[in-house]
Design a protein around this motif. Structure first.
Motif, short mmCIF file in Angstrom:
data_model
loop_
_atom_site.label_atom_id
_atom_site.label_comp_id
_atom_site.label_asym_id
_atom_site.label_seq_id
_atom_site.Cartn_x
_atom_site.Cartn_y
_atom_site.Cartn_z
N GLN A 122 -5.07 8.68 1.04
CA GLN A 122 -5.40 9.39 -0.20
C GLN A 122 -5.85 10.71 0.11
OE1 GLN A 122 -4.66 7.97 -3.30
NE2 GLN A 122 -4.75 10.11 -3.91
N GLN A 123 -6.72 10.89 1.36
CA GLN A 123 -7.17 12.06 1.63
C GLN A 123 -6.05 13.07 2.25
OE1 GLN A 123 -10.13 11.13 4.46
NE2 GLN A 123 -11.99 10.82 3.11
N LEU A 124 -5.33 12.46 2.79
CA LEU A 124 -4.33 13.19 3.37
C LEU A 124 -3.11 13.83 2.11
CD1 LEU A 124 -2.21 14.26 5.73
CD2 LEU A 124 -0.97 11.96 5.57
N HIS A 125 -3.20 12.92 1.41
CA HIS A 125 -2.28 13.09 -0.03
C HIS A 125 -2.90 14.23 -0.75
CE1 HIS A 125 0.74 12.15 -3.08
NE2 HIS A 125 -0.23 12.29 -3.91
N ASN A 126 -3.94 14.25 -0.87
CA ASN A 126 -4.85 15.42 -1.56
C ASN A 126 -4.92 16.61 -0.99
OD1 ASN A 126 -5.49 13.48 -3.37
ND2 ASN A 126 -7.62 13.13 -2.88
N VAL A 127 -4.82 16.50 0.38
CA VAL A 127 -4.76 17.97 1.12
C VAL A 127 -3.43 18.46 1.07
CG1 VAL A 127 -4.86 18.93 3.27
CG2 VAL A 127 -6.81 17.33 2.67
N ILE A 128 -2.35 17.54 1.13
CA ILE A 128 -1.11 17.84 1.14
C ILE A 128 -0.60 18.37 -0.28
CG2 ILE A 128 1.28 17.62 1.70
CD1 ILE A 128 -0.55 17.65 4.18
N LEU B 273 0.76 -1.06 -0.03
CA LEU B 273 -0.21 -0.09 -0.14
C LEU B 273 0.94 1.19 0.03
CD1 LEU B 273 -2.54 1.67 0.32
CD2 LEU B 273 -2.50 1.13 2.82
N LEU B 274 1.89 1.35 0.89
CA LEU B 274 2.80 2.57 1.11
C LEU B 274 3.55 2.76 -0.35
CD1 LEU B 274 3.55 2.57 4.73
CD2 LEU B 274 2.01 4.04 3.77
N SER B 275 3.81 1.77 -1.10
CA SER B 275 4.52 1.98 -2.44
C SER B 275 3.93 3.02 -3.42
CB SER B 275 4.61 0.60 -3.16
OG SER B 275 3.61 0.04 -3.49
N ASN B 276 2.24 3.15 -3.04
CA ASN B 276 1.77 4.25 -3.75
C ASN B 276 1.97 5.59 -3.06
OD1 ASN B 276 0.76 2.18 -5.55
ND2 ASN B 276 -0.94 1.94 -3.98
N PHE B 277 2.62 5.74 -1.85
CA PHE B 277 2.68 6.92 -1.21
C PHE B 277 4.20 7.04 -0.88
CE2 PHE B 277 -1.82 5.39 -0.69
CZ PHE B 277 -2.54 6.51 -1.00
N PRO B 278 4.94 7.34 -1.57
CA PRO B 278 6.47 7.28 -1.53
C PRO B 278 6.83 8.49 -0.37
CG PRO B 278 5.90 8.44 -3.60
CD PRO B 278 4.60 7.69 -3.16
N GLU B 279 5.99 9.45 0.03
CA GLU B 279 6.56 10.43 0.91
C GLU B 279 6.20 10.03 2.23
OE1 GLU B 279 1.92 10.92 0.10
OE2 GLU B 279 3.72 10.50 -1.34
N PHE C 109 -7.99 -2.29 5.00
CA PHE C 109 -6.89 -1.65 4.22
C PHE C 109 -7.62 -0.60 3.10
CE2 PHE C 109 -4.04 -4.51 5.72
CZ PHE C 109 -2.46 -4.08 5.65
N GLU C 110 -8.66 -0.88 3.01
CA GLU C 110 -9.36 -0.09 2.08
C GLU C 110 -9.56 1.26 2.74
OE1 GLU C 110 -11.10 -2.99 2.86
OE2 GLU C 110 -10.30 -4.21 1.11
N GLN C 111 -10.13 1.32 3.83
CA GLN C 111 -10.40 2.51 4.74
C GLN C 111 -8.98 3.10 4.92
OE1 GLN C 111 -11.80 1.33 8.63
NE2 GLN C 111 -13.42 3.17 8.60
N LEU C 112 -7.90 2.44 5.37
CA LEU C 112 -6.55 2.80 5.55
C LEU C 112 -6.08 3.83 4.09
CD1 LEU C 112 -3.96 3.65 7.25
CD2 LEU C 112 -3.22 1.25 6.71
N GLU C 113 -6.27 3.01 3.05
CA GLU C 113 -5.89 3.71 1.85
C GLU C 113 -6.62 5.10 1.63
OE1 GLU C 113 -4.86 2.65 -2.79
OE2 GLU C 113 -6.42 1.13 -1.77
N ARG C 114 -7.92 5.14 1.60
CA ARG C 114 -8.76 6.23 1.63
C ARG C 114 -8.12 7.58 2.56
NH1 ARG C 114 -13.15 3.38 1.33
NH2 ARG C 114 -13.72 3.37 3.55
N LYS C 115 -8.02 6.93 3.64
CA LYS C 115 -7.44 8.07 4.81
C LYS C 115 -6.10 8.73 4.09
CE LYS C 115 -9.62 6.43 8.93
NZ LYS C 115 -9.36 5.55 10.30
#
Length: 108
Positions: A102-108, A44-50, A94-100
């Protein structure tokens, strides 16, 4: 994915201070759920390298439970600017975690 292995509470503090987006994965060697979730989390985190990931074995670093009030493993804790942003314990959705994330990623 590069995962930092943490061996002391001091290393946890340094890791959180040095990474704007930091995630701790707290597990134990004899925990089957921990072993099942860990590869999924890394994928999952491979999609969020930051987001930087660190692993803590709660048996080796016993103080982690008291410092972060962890009552069960696995526990996933996400920190944003050194503040706890989210926490998931035992049975991770994991679906819920990924959504959270993604929301963080979109805000930042």
């Amino acid at each position: 994915m590069n995962v930092q292995e943490i061996t002391s509470v001091g290393e946890i503090d340094t890791f959180i201070q040095n990474n704007r987006f930091s995630m701790l994965y707290v597990s134990q060697e004899d925990c089957n759920v921990c072993h099942a979730i860990y590869p999924k989390l890394k994928e999952l985190l491979s999609n969020f390298p930051e987001i930087k990931l660190a692993h803590v074995d709660a048996r080796r670093v016993g103080e982690v439970a008291g410092k972060f009030l962890i009552f069960t493993v696995p526990t996933i804790m996400m920190f944003l600017d050194q503040k706890e942003y989210l926490r998931e314990g035992r049975f991770v959705q994991f679906e819920q975690l990924e959504r959270k994330l993604q929301q963080l990623h979109n805000v930042i």
